[in-house]
Design a protein around this motif. Structure first.
Motif, PDB file in Angstrom:
ATOM      1  N   ILE A 111     -32.128  33.407  37.136  1.00 51.23           N
ATOM      2  CA  ILE A 111     -32.928  32.269  37.583  1.00 51.23           C
ATOM      3  C   ILE A 111     -33.130  32.487  39.085  1.00 51.23           C
ATOM      4  O   ILE A 111     -32.170  32.431  39.858  1.00 51.23           O
ATOM      5  CB  ILE A 111     -32.239  30.937  37.265  1.00 51.23           C
ATOM      6  N   LEU A 112     -34.376  32.777  39.452  1.00 54.31           N
ATOM      7  CA  LEU A 112     -34.689  33.258  40.798  1.00 54.31           C
ATOM      8  C   LEU A 112     -35.789  32.427  41.452  1.00 54.31           C
ATOM      9  O   LEU A 112     -36.658  31.885  40.754  1.00 54.31           O
ATOM     10  CB  LEU A 112     -35.172  34.715  40.729  1.00 54.31           C
ATOM     11  N   PRO A 113     -35.800  32.357  42.781  1.00 54.38           N
ATOM     12  CA  PRO A 113     -36.917  31.690  43.458  1.00 54.38           C
ATOM     13  C   PRO A 113     -38.210  32.479  43.253  1.00 54.38           C
ATOM     14  O   PRO A 113     -38.188  33.711  43.224  1.00 54.38           O
ATOM     15  CB  PRO A 113     -36.505  31.682  44.931  1.00 54.38           C
ATOM     16  N   ARG A 114     -39.278  31.752  43.081  1.00 48.81           N
ATOM     17  CA  ARG A 114     -40.572  32.396  42.870  1.00 48.81           C
ATOM     18  C   ARG A 114     -41.018  33.123  44.131  1.00 48.81           C
ATOM     19  O   ARG A 114     -40.843  32.620  45.245  1.00 48.81           O
ATOM     20  CB  ARG A 114     -41.625  31.356  42.473  1.00 48.81           C
ATOM     21  N   THR A 115     -41.558  34.309  43.935  1.00 50.82           N
ATOM     22  CA  THR A 115     -42.125  35.086  45.029  1.00 50.82           C
ATOM     23  C   THR A 115     -43.586  35.383  44.693  1.00 50.82           C
ATOM     24  O   THR A 115     -44.102  34.910  43.679  1.00 50.82           O
ATOM     25  CB  THR A 115     -41.341  36.398  45.244  1.00 50.82           C
ATOM     26  N   GLU A 116     -44.220  36.180  45.517  1.00 54.87           N
ATOM     27  CA  GLU A 116     -45.630  36.520  45.291  1.00 54.87           C
ATOM     28  C   GLU A 116     -45.828  37.105  43.893  1.00 54.87           C
ATOM     29  O   GLU A 116     -45.060  37.960  43.453  1.00 54.87           O
ATOM     30  CB  GLU A 116     -46.076  37.540  46.342  1.00 54.87           C
ATOM     31  N   PHE A 117     -46.840  36.609  43.196  1.00 53.78           N
ATOM     32  CA  PHE A 117     -47.186  37.110  41.866  1.00 53.78           C
ATOM     33  C   PHE A 117     -48.459  37.930  41.997  1.00 53.78           C
ATOM     34  O   PHE A 117     -49.446  37.466  42.567  1.00 53.78           O
ATOM     35  CB  PHE A 117     -47.406  35.938  40.898  1.00 53.78           C
ATOM     36  N   TYR A 118     -48.439  39.139  41.471  1.00 58.07           N
ATOM     37  CA  TYR A 118     -49.606  40.025  41.513  1.00 58.07           C
ATOM     38  C   TYR A 118     -50.124  40.220  40.095  1.00 58.07           C
ATOM     39  O   TYR A 118     -49.370  40.659  39.218  1.00 58.07           O
ATOM     40  CB  TYR A 118     -49.241  41.384  42.109  1.00 58.07           C
ATOM     41  N   ALA A 119     -51.381  39.891  39.867  1.00 56.35           N
ATOM     42  CA  ALA A 119     -51.967  40.069  38.536  1.00 56.35           C
ATOM     43  C   ALA A 119     -51.982  41.545  38.166  1.00 56.35           C
ATOM     44  O   ALA A 119     -52.275  42.407  38.998  1.00 56.35           O
ATOM     45  CB  ALA A 119     -53.382  39.509  38.508  1.00 56.35           C
ATOM     46  N   ALA A 120     -51.648  41.822  36.917  1.00 50.58           N
ATOM     47  CA  ALA A 120     -51.701  43.192  36.410  1.00 50.58           C
ATOM     48  C   ALA A 120     -53.161  43.610  36.226  1.00 50.58           C
ATOM     49  O   ALA A 120     -54.085  42.783  36.247  1.00 50.58           O
ATOM     50  CB  ALA A 120     -50.946  43.288  35.087  1.00 50.58           C
ATOM     51  N   GLU A 121     -53.345  44.872  36.003  1.00 52.94           N
ATOM     52  CA  GLU A 121     -54.679  45.434  35.772  1.00 52.94           C
ATOM     53  C   GLU A 121     -55.348  44.734  34.581  1.00 52.94           C
ATOM     54  O   GLU A 121     -54.675  44.269  33.670  1.00 52.94           O
ATOM     55  CB  GLU A 121     -54.556  46.936  35.519  1.00 52.94           C
ATOM     56  N   GLU A 122     -56.654  44.698  34.603  1.00 54.01           N
ATOM     57  CA  GLU A 122     -57.422  43.957  33.600  1.00 54.01           C
ATOM     58  C   GLU A 122     -57.100  44.389  32.169  1.00 54.01           C
ATOM     59  O   GLU A 122     -57.059  43.564  31.262  1.00 54.01           O
ATOM     60  CB  GLU A 122     -58.925  44.095  33.874  1.00 54.01           C
ATOM     61  N   TYR A 123     -56.864  45.667  31.946  1.00 57.82           N
ATOM     62  CA  TYR A 123     -56.622  46.116  30.568  1.00 57.82           C
ATOM     63  C   TYR A 123     -55.330  45.556  29.983  1.00 57.82           C
ATOM     64  O   TYR A 123     -55.140  45.557  28.768  1.00 57.82           O
ATOM     65  CB  TYR A 123     -56.667  47.646  30.453  1.00 57.82           C
TER      66      TYR A 123
END
Length: 196
Positions: free
Chosen positions: A149-161
């Motif tokens: 259970i961790l603090p949220r950090t930057e989320f990066y969207a994965a590649e479209e495929y």
């Protein structure tokens, strides 16, 4: 500008503001992000899911960097939801029953720190709900939960495929999921609840 147009714009602005205020996000990691999208997409109140990466220091990581296990990131999924229709606790219920929370080395056939399970909290309230949910499951099930259970950090969207892979490639997805033993292990852990 006419009075009726100004009134219409004000009403639209107010309605738009209410819609935006009703949207929240949650981030979960449970091994292959393809396998988490479907259960959340089927949940009433979920507005959408997005596969991606989080938890590391490398900006804008690629799939190759994350899957190598050297980026510090974890494969994860972001859930956009309407909190008036579904709450964070219900999202956790779905999450737990779609992972193996007893496995610290990855999930199913996906091994390594980049595939470990985690709940990312945005604030103290979410952290408290997540920790209570974890403790209740441990008490009820009698197994040790290693999911972080961790603090949220930057989320990066994965590649479209990677987005909606289970919809775009249903046959490949089915073979991957079966070959990985995910459903068999979920049935062992959760029984009928694995279909929640």
């Amino acid at each position: 500008m006419g009075k009726s147009l100004i009134l219409a714009l004000l009403i639209l602005g107010l309605l738009g503001g209410n819609v935006a205020a009703q949207t929240k996000e949650a981030v979960f990691a449970g091994g292959c992000f393809w396998c988490l999208e479907g259960p959340f997409d089927a949940l009433p109140g979920v507005l959408g899911t997005e596969s991606g990466y989080t938890g590391g220091q490398l900006p804008n990581p690629t799939y190759e960097q994350v899957s190598s296990g050297t980026s510090g990131h974890i494969e994860a999924m972001r859930v956009k939801y309407d909190p008036e229709l579904v709450d964070f606790g219900k999202l956790l219920d779905v999450f737990w029953r779609n992972i193996d929370p007893t496995d610290a080395g990855g999930q199913f056939c996906d091994r390594g720190p980049q595939y470990r399970s985690a709940v990312f909290f945005a604030d103290e309230a979410e952290e408290s709900i997540a920790r209570a949910s974890k403790a209740e499951l441990e008490a009820a099930r009698g197994f040790k939960i290693v999911t972080e259970i961790l603090p949220r950090t930057e989320f990066y969207a994965a590649e479209e495929y990677h987005q909606d892979y289970y919809k775009k490639n249903p046959l490949r997805y089915h073979f991957y999921r079966q070959g990985c033993g995910r459903d068999q292990r979920l049935r062992q852990l959760w029984g009928a609840e694995s279909k929640k």
